[in-house]
Design an enzyme around this catalytic site. Sequence first.
Site, mmCIF file in Angstrom:
data_model
loop_
_atom_site.group_PDB
_atom_site.id
_atom_site.type_symbol
_atom_site.label_atom_id
_atom_site.label_comp_id
_atom_site.label_asym_id
_atom_site.label_seq_id
_atom_site.Cartn_x
_atom_site.Cartn_y
_atom_site.Cartn_z
ATOM 1 N N HIS A 195 -1.406 9.583 -0.124
ATOM 2 C CA HIS A 195 -0.846 10.933 -0.058
ATOM 3 C C HIS A 195 0.655 10.955 -0.229
ATOM 4 C CE1 HIS A 195 -4.621 12.701 1.503
ATOM 5 N NE2 HIS A 195 -4.105 13.749 0.896
ATOM 6 N N TYR B 279 -3.316 -12.855 6.367
ATOM 7 C CA TYR B 279 -4.618 -12.608 7.012
ATOM 8 C C TYR B 279 -5.804 -12.865 6.089
ATOM 9 C CZ TYR B 279 -4.408 -7.875 4.891
ATOM 10 O OH TYR B 279 -4.309 -6.817 4.035
ATOM 11 N N GLU B 280 -5.555 -12.942 4.775
ATOM 12 C CA GLU B 280 -6.646 -13.262 3.850
ATOM 13 C C GLU B 280 -6.992 -14.746 3.901
ATOM 14 O OE1 GLU B 280 -6.268 -11.134 -0.161
ATOM 15 O OE2 GLU B 280 -4.293 -10.825 0.729
ATOM 16 N N SER C 157 0.846 -1.200 0.000
ATOM 17 C CA SER C 157 0.000 0.000 0.000
ATOM 18 C C SER C 157 0.876 1.242 0.000
ATOM 19 C CB SER C 157 -0.868 0.052 1.255
ATOM 20 O OG SER C 157 -1.637 -1.093 1.369
ATOM 21 N N HIS D 40 -1.870 -11.719 1.344
ATOM 22 C CA HIS D 40 -1.548 -11.622 2.775
ATOM 23 C C HIS D 40 -1.954 -12.889 3.519
ATOM 24 C CE1 HIS D 40 -1.715 -7.335 1.594
ATOM 25 N NE2 HIS D 40 -0.829 -7.157 2.559
ATOM 26 N N MET E 92 1.594 -6.252 8.703
ATOM 27 C CA MET E 92 1.035 -7.598 8.509
ATOM 28 C C MET E 92 1.602 -8.306 7.280
ATOM 29 S SD MET E 92 -2.928 -6.591 9.279
ATOM 30 C CE MET E 92 -3.373 -5.516 10.661
ATOM 31 N N SER E 93 2.807 -7.950 6.880
ATOM 32 C CA SER E 93 3.355 -8.561 5.659
ATOM 33 C C SER E 93 4.884 -8.618 5.740
ATOM 34 C CB SER E 93 2.930 -7.736 4.437
ATOM 35 O OG SER E 93 3.560 -6.476 4.447
ATOM 36 N N ALA F 211 2.972 -0.790 4.093
ATOM 37 C CA ALA F 211 2.438 0.237 4.988
ATOM 38 C C ALA F 211 2.551 -0.307 6.403
ATOM 39 C CB ALA F 211 0.979 0.504 4.647
ATOM 40 N N ASN G 265 0.213 5.444 9.921
ATOM 41 C CA ASN G 265 -0.580 5.820 11.097
ATOM 42 C C ASN G 265 0.259 5.591 12.350
ATOM 43 O OD1 ASN G 265 -1.101 2.875 10.195
ATOM 44 N ND2 ASN G 265 -1.615 2.860 12.359
ATOM 45 N N HIS H 242 -4.481 -3.301 -3.332
ATOM 46 C CA HIS H 242 -3.454 -4.264 -3.759
ATOM 47 C C HIS H 242 -3.973 -4.953 -5.016
ATOM 48 C CE1 HIS H 242 -1.349 -4.230 0.155
ATOM 49 N NE2 HIS H 242 -2.555 -4.075 0.659
#
Length: 276
Positions: A255, A85-86, A30, A83, A210-211, A113, A234, A61
């Site tokens: 951004h 988590y998927e 991301s 991922h 998470m990756s 990210a 964040n 993604h």
Amino acid sequence: MGSKAEVLQAVQAVQRRSSLRPRLAFVLGSGFGHVLKVVEAEAQIAYGDIPGFPAASVPGHSGTLVVGRLGGLPVMVLNGRAHYYEGHSMDAVTFGVRTLAACGIRDLLLTNAAGGLNRTFRPGDFMMLTDHINLMGANPLRGPVWPGWSRFVDLTQTYDLGLRQLLQRAAKVDRLRLRKGVYLAVSGPSYETPAEIGAFAKLGADAVGMSTVPEAIVARQCGVRVAGLSCITNLAAGRGAGELSHEEVLDTARHNELRAAGLIARFAKLYAKDIA
Ligand code: HPA
């Protein structure tokens, strides 16, 4: 582990589409998709058209393998990743990296990210990985190993010093402040609790995501040199005022996409001069 035959099928599918044989590859997480705007693509292949590749289903993604040139330098790009988590297996999550390695990639920049734990970090910062902590609860090397390959892979120097220097030089030329730190990987998909973030900080983590870690481990097994780059999208849970959301992560990522692409293009330029 994806079988060797499966990986070789994927390699054939890729190499049929382009005669370029790059040494450098990127995995774009991301906030890094803009890199493709500066890559002159020779082949763009949807993951669904490459045997063995899992489809990336998360918004932000898209799931395309690109072979092309960046500033003249041949590169391969995995835009989007599957991922853990998927629900994908660790084999599926790392199949792309095995394919890159089998295509002859020598150096790999993994991007993502991440949430910032380090109290000096701000959303929009970039962090170069110096090391990682794997708290995903799984290791991609568990299970059978291809004949002749090591399963007890050394991770003392996971993130290559030469590639790190190159990233630092690229950031300096671009006048971009590049943070350094330890990336801690969780399985997700829920974000962390403030208590977990407090614990991770005590463990020495600067950012959480998470990756990336499974890909780094598999790349090292394949003898590929690795660099890692996070966009801090964040402040981690409990570190900032509000709640966390995937939208906030994607928003900050978007951004900062131009700066991310600039940094990577500069990195490729220095790589072409010094390493390739
Ligand atoms: N936690 C885990 N993964 C993330 C975060 C986070 O705060 N931000 C972006 N990916």
